[in-house]
Design a protein around this motif. Structure first.
Motif, PDB file in Angstrom:
ATOM      1  N   GLY A  40     -41.946  -3.676  18.029  1.00 38.55           N
ATOM      2  CA  GLY A  40     -41.935  -2.370  17.374  1.00 38.55           C
ATOM      3  C   GLY A  40     -40.888  -1.392  17.876  1.00 38.55           C
ATOM      4  N   VAL A  41     -39.834  -1.899  18.520  1.00 33.46           N
ATOM      5  CA  VAL A  41     -38.848  -0.985  19.101  1.00 33.46           C
ATOM      6  C   VAL A  41     -37.669  -0.688  18.166  1.00 33.46           C
ATOM      7  N   GLY A  42     -37.534  -1.480  17.095  1.00 37.25           N
ATOM      8  CA  GLY A  42     -36.455  -1.210  16.134  1.00 37.25           C
ATOM      9  C   GLY A  42     -35.542  -2.386  15.815  1.00 37.25           C
ATOM     10  N   LYS A  43     -35.947  -3.604  16.185  1.00 37.84           N
ATOM     11  CA  LYS A  43     -35.088  -4.777  15.952  1.00 37.84           C
ATOM     12  C   LYS A  43     -34.715  -4.956  14.486  1.00 37.84           C
ATOM     13  N   ALA A  66     -35.805 -14.303  11.253  1.00 37.33           N
ATOM     14  CA  ALA A  66     -36.360 -15.380  12.065  1.00 37.33           C
ATOM     15  C   ALA A  66     -37.607 -14.949  12.808  1.00 37.33           C
ATOM     16  N   ASP A  67     -38.195 -13.841  12.369  1.00 37.71           N
ATOM     17  CA  ASP A  67     -39.463 -13.438  12.974  1.00 37.71           C
ATOM     18  C   ASP A  67     -40.516 -14.310  12.299  1.00 37.71           C
ATOM     19  N   LEU A  68     -40.761 -15.460  12.900  1.00 29.78           N
ATOM     20  CA  LEU A  68     -41.407 -16.577  12.218  1.00 29.78           C
ATOM     21  C   LEU A  68     -42.695 -16.197  11.493  1.00 29.78           C
ATOM     22  N   VAL A 199     -30.037   1.320  23.383  1.00 29.60           N
ATOM     23  CA  VAL A 199     -31.204   2.182  23.589  1.00 29.60           C
ATOM     24  C   VAL A 199     -31.532   2.811  22.234  1.00 29.60           C
ATOM     25  N   ASN A 200     -32.732   2.559  21.764  1.00 25.77           N
ATOM     26  CA  ASN A 200     -33.142   3.106  20.457  1.00 25.77           C
ATOM     27  C   ASN A 200     -34.242   4.146  20.652  1.00 25.77           C
ATOM     28  N   GLN A 201     -34.316   5.055  19.692  1.00 21.60           N
ATOM     29  CA  GLN A 201     -35.393   6.053  19.651  1.00 21.60           C
ATOM     30  C   GLN A 201     -35.396   6.996  20.843  1.00 21.60           C
ATOM     31  N   ASP A 232     -26.312   3.772  21.755  1.00 23.57           N
ATOM     32  CA  ASP A 232     -27.682   4.235  21.557  1.00 23.57           C
ATOM     33  C   ASP A 232     -27.874   4.738  20.133  1.00 23.57           C
ATOM     34  N   ILE A 233     -29.125   4.734  19.725  1.00 21.86           N
ATOM     35  CA  ILE A 233     -29.498   5.282  18.413  1.00 21.86           C
ATOM     36  C   ILE A 233     -30.613   6.286  18.683  1.00 21.86           C
ATOM     37  N   VAL A 234     -30.386   7.508  18.310  1.00 26.41           N
ATOM     38  CA  VAL A 234     -31.391   8.537  18.608  1.00 26.41           C
ATOM     39  C   VAL A 234     -32.629   8.370  17.726  1.00 26.41           C
ATOM     40  N   TYR A 235     -33.702   8.991  18.155  1.00 24.29           N
ATOM     41  CA  TYR A 235     -34.887   9.073  17.307  1.00 24.29           C
ATOM     42  C   TYR A 235     -34.499   9.936  16.112  1.00 24.29           C
ATOM     43  N   ASP A 236     -34.703   9.402  14.912  1.00 25.38           N
ATOM     44  CA  ASP A 236     -34.194  10.077  13.713  1.00 25.38           C
ATOM     45  C   ASP A 236     -35.255   9.982  12.608  1.00 25.38           C
ATOM     46  N   LYS A 237     -35.680  11.107  12.100  1.00 23.61           N
ATOM     47  CA  LYS A 237     -36.751  11.088  11.086  1.00 23.61           C
ATOM     48  C   LYS A 237     -36.310  10.372   9.801  1.00 23.61           C
ATOM     49  N   PHE A 238     -35.012  10.295   9.572  1.00 22.92           N
ATOM     50  CA  PHE A 238     -34.538   9.586   8.382  1.00 22.92           C
ATOM     51  C   PHE A 238     -34.815   8.085   8.465  1.00 22.92           C
ATOM     52  N   VAL A 239     -34.933   7.570   9.694  1.00 25.08           N
ATOM     53  CA  VAL A 239     -35.254   6.140   9.840  1.00 25.08           C
ATOM     54  C   VAL A 239     -36.665   5.898   9.295  1.00 25.08           C
ATOM     55  N   ILE A 240     -37.574   6.763   9.691  1.00 25.85           N
ATOM     56  CA  ILE A 240     -38.963   6.604   9.264  1.00 25.85           C
ATOM     57  C   ILE A 240     -39.065   6.755   7.741  1.00 25.85           C
ATOM     58  N   SER A 242     -36.730   6.170   5.569  1.00 28.69           N
ATOM     59  CA  SER A 242     -36.117   5.036   4.869  1.00 28.69           C
ATOM     60  C   SER A 242     -37.000   3.788   4.957  1.00 28.69           C
ATOM     61  N   VAL A 243     -37.750   3.660   6.055  1.00 25.82           N
ATOM     62  CA  VAL A 243     -38.686   2.525   6.157  1.00 25.82           C
ATOM     63  C   VAL A 243     -39.755   2.663   5.066  1.00 25.82           C
ATOM     64  N   LYS A 244     -40.223   3.875   4.899  1.00 23.67           N
ATOM     65  CA  LYS A 244     -41.250   4.101   3.857  1.00 23.67           C
ATOM     66  C   LYS A 244     -40.691   3.808   2.475  1.00 23.67           C
TER      67      LYS A 244
HETATM   68  N1  LIG Z   1     -34.080   5.313  15.624  1.00 19.67           N
HETATM   69  C1  LIG Z   1     -35.329   5.479  15.173  1.00 19.67           C
HETATM   70  N2  LIG Z   1     -35.822   6.731  14.902  1.00 19.67           N
HETATM   71  C2  LIG Z   1     -37.067   6.888  14.475  1.00 19.67           C
HETATM   72  N3  LIG Z   1     -37.944   5.904  14.269  1.00 19.67           N
HETATM   73  C3  LIG Z   1     -37.526   4.642  14.501  1.00 19.67           C
HETATM   74  C4  LIG Z   1     -36.211   4.358  14.960  1.00 19.67           C
HETATM   75  N4  LIG Z   1     -36.099   3.009  15.100  1.00 19.67           N
HETATM   76  C5  LIG Z   1     -37.289   2.485  14.740  1.00 19.67           C
HETATM   77  N5  LIG Z   1     -38.149   3.461  14.383  1.00 19.67           N
HETATM   78  C6  LIG Z   1     -39.560   3.320  13.981  1.00 19.67           C
HETATM   79  O1  LIG Z   1     -40.079   2.162  14.575  1.00 19.67           O
HETATM   80  C7  LIG Z   1     -40.679   1.339  13.598  1.00 19.67           C
HETATM   81  C8  LIG Z   1     -40.499  -0.110  13.963  1.00 19.67           C
HETATM   82  O2  LIG Z   1     -39.165  -0.496  13.724  1.00 19.67           O
HETATM   83  P1  LIG Z   1     -38.796  -2.026  13.459  1.00 19.67           P
HETATM   84  O3  LIG Z   1     -39.717  -2.608  12.452  1.00 19.67           O
HETATM   85  O4  LIG Z   1     -37.333  -2.091  13.177  1.00 19.67           O
HETATM   86  O5  LIG Z   1     -39.126  -2.612  14.892  1.00 19.67           O
HETATM   87  P2  LIG Z   1     -39.192  -4.144  15.339  1.00 19.67           P
HETATM   88  O6  LIG Z   1     -38.712  -4.184  16.752  1.00 19.67           O
HETATM   89  O7  LIG Z   1     -38.484  -4.994  14.371  1.00 19.67           O
HETATM   90  O8  LIG Z   1     -40.762  -4.425  15.273  1.00 19.67           O
HETATM   91  P3  LIG Z   1     -41.502  -5.862  15.382  1.00 19.67           P
HETATM   92  O9  LIG Z   1     -41.457  -6.244  16.845  1.00 19.67           O
HETATM   93  O10 LIG Z   1     -42.877  -5.571  14.905  1.00 19.67           O
HETATM   94  O11 LIG Z   1     -40.738  -6.821  14.530  1.00 19.67           O
HETATM   95  C9  LIG Z   1     -40.027   1.739  12.284  1.00 19.67           C
HETATM   96  O12 LIG Z   1     -40.883   1.516  11.214  1.00 19.67           O
HETATM   97  C10 LIG Z   1     -39.740   3.198  12.479  1.00 19.67           C
HETATM   98  O13 LIG Z   1     -40.892   3.945  12.114  1.00 19.67           O
END
Ligand SMILES: Nc1ncnc2c1ncn2[C@@H]1O[C@H](COP(=O)(O)OP(=O)(O)OP(=O)(O)O)[C@@H](O)[C@H]1O
Ligand SMILES: [Mg+2]
Length: 294
Positions: A40-43, A66-68, A199-201, A232-240, A242-244
């Motif tokens: 859940g870190v942003g991969k 490849a996230d099986l 470094v993400n978030q 690094d990628i900052v914590y960004d509300k646009f990421v959330i 765009s996921v939605k």
């Molecule tokens: N830079 C960011 N800013 C804000 N939120 C983020 C950022 N990166 C990731 N997130 C949040 O973290 C969530 C998880 O991201 P993501 O699915 O890419 O992680 P993952 O490492 O692939 O998770 P998993 O291990 O479950 O596969 C996103 O849905 C989003 O809400």
């Protein structure tokens, strides 16, 4: 750079409207495994958006999900492929039939459970896979593999087989500890000599530099592997957001802080030389992967 698919076609996935990109001669694609210690870190977000950023720089990019069994990339993009790598190996589907057009000019290969079967392939299935991947190798400059998190055997095998490993870490202490744990295992089994990390978030610059410093220091001190900080990628509300909306943030909000950061990371990656390796590209990748899965 070929942009042969209209953006809105990528949602309709039964049989993809495939037009094969022109194969090129060359050393093969550069394979990057995107991974992390903690989940859940942003991969997945980084895999997809980095792929698009590289495509915007003129690179031909394929993303392997490849996230099986979990279909991370497909869920992030709101697509539902009817066929996966499994069908290429076991049901005779041509590789181009499982290569789906994604947004921003990238292509996507859904792994399904195909990779899990690598240990059990007949010679014929294995050679079909190798041939299929060789075909892809000529179509791509980069293959980005979105792996699962942690130190499961499969994740380690993907990391060991890729040309580069990109570890995603966040400032959370558990993420940092788990990233170290993953790098330690890569080191212990001699699976890689160096890794990249991002470094993400992070919420601000000092959090970013503190996280990067802590990971690098502890790796330098206790391990024989080199951890190269890529950005690094900052914590960004646009990421959330765009996921939605199931749309990559780099396309939905190209100038948001996260998008600008990913573009910088793509440039930085392009400017780094690949270390010399005996086996490069997807052919090398699959032969190493098959050995490890056995
Ligand atoms: N830079 C960011 N800013 C804000 N939120 C983020 C950022 N990166 C990731 N997130 C949040 O973290 C969530 C998880 O991201 P993501 O699915 O890419 O992680 P993952 O490492 O692939 O998770 P998993 O291990 O479950 O596969 C996103 O849905 C989003 O809400
Ligand atoms: Mg994921």
């Amino acid at each position: 750079m070929m942009r042969i698919f209209k953006r809105n076609t990528f949602k309709q996935f039964g049989d993809p409207p495939f037009e094969a990109p022109t194969p090129s001669a060359g050393p093969g694609a550069r394979i990057i495994a995107v991974t992390s210690g903690k989940g859940g870190v942003g991969k997945t977000n980084i895999s997809v958006n980095l792929a698009i950023a590289l495509a915007q720089l003129g690179q031909r990019v394929i993303v392997f999900d490849a996230d099986l069994g979990l279909a991370n990339v497909e869920i992030l993009l709101g697509i539902a492929p009817a066929v996966t790598l499994y069908d290429h190996i076991f049901n005779n589907r041509a590789m181009e039939k499982i290569l789906f057009p994604g947004p921003g000019g990238i292509k996507i290969i859904p792994g399904g459970s195909g990779f899990l079967e690598l240990a059990n392939l007949t010679a014929e299935q294995h050679s079909r896979l190798v041939n299929g991947l060789e075909q892809l190798d000529r179509m791509a400059d980069f293959v980005i593999i979105d792996t699962g998190a942690g130190i499961a055997k499969e994740v380690l095998a993907f990391c060991a087989s890729a040309d580069d490993v990109l570890v995603v870490v966040t400032p959370e202490p558990t993420s940092l500890t788990d990233a170290y744990g993953l790098i330690k295992v890569l080191d212990k089994f001699n699976l890689h000599r160096d890794v990249y990390f991002v470094v993400n978030q992070s919420n601000n610059e000092s959090e970013t530099s503190d996280t990067a410093y802590r990971l690098k220091t502890v790796v330098d001190k206790y391990l024989n592997i080199k951890a190269n900080y890529l950005g690094d990628i900052v914590y960004d509300k646009f990421v959330i957001k765009s996921v939605k909306n199931q749309k990559p943030f780099i396309l939905a909000n190209p100038y948001s802080p996260a998008s600008e950061a990913v573009k910088k990371i793509a440039l930085s990656l392009l400017n780094r030389e690949l270390p010399a390796a005996e086996e490069r590209g997807l052919r090398g990748f699959i032969s190493k992967l098959s050995r490890l899965f056995r």
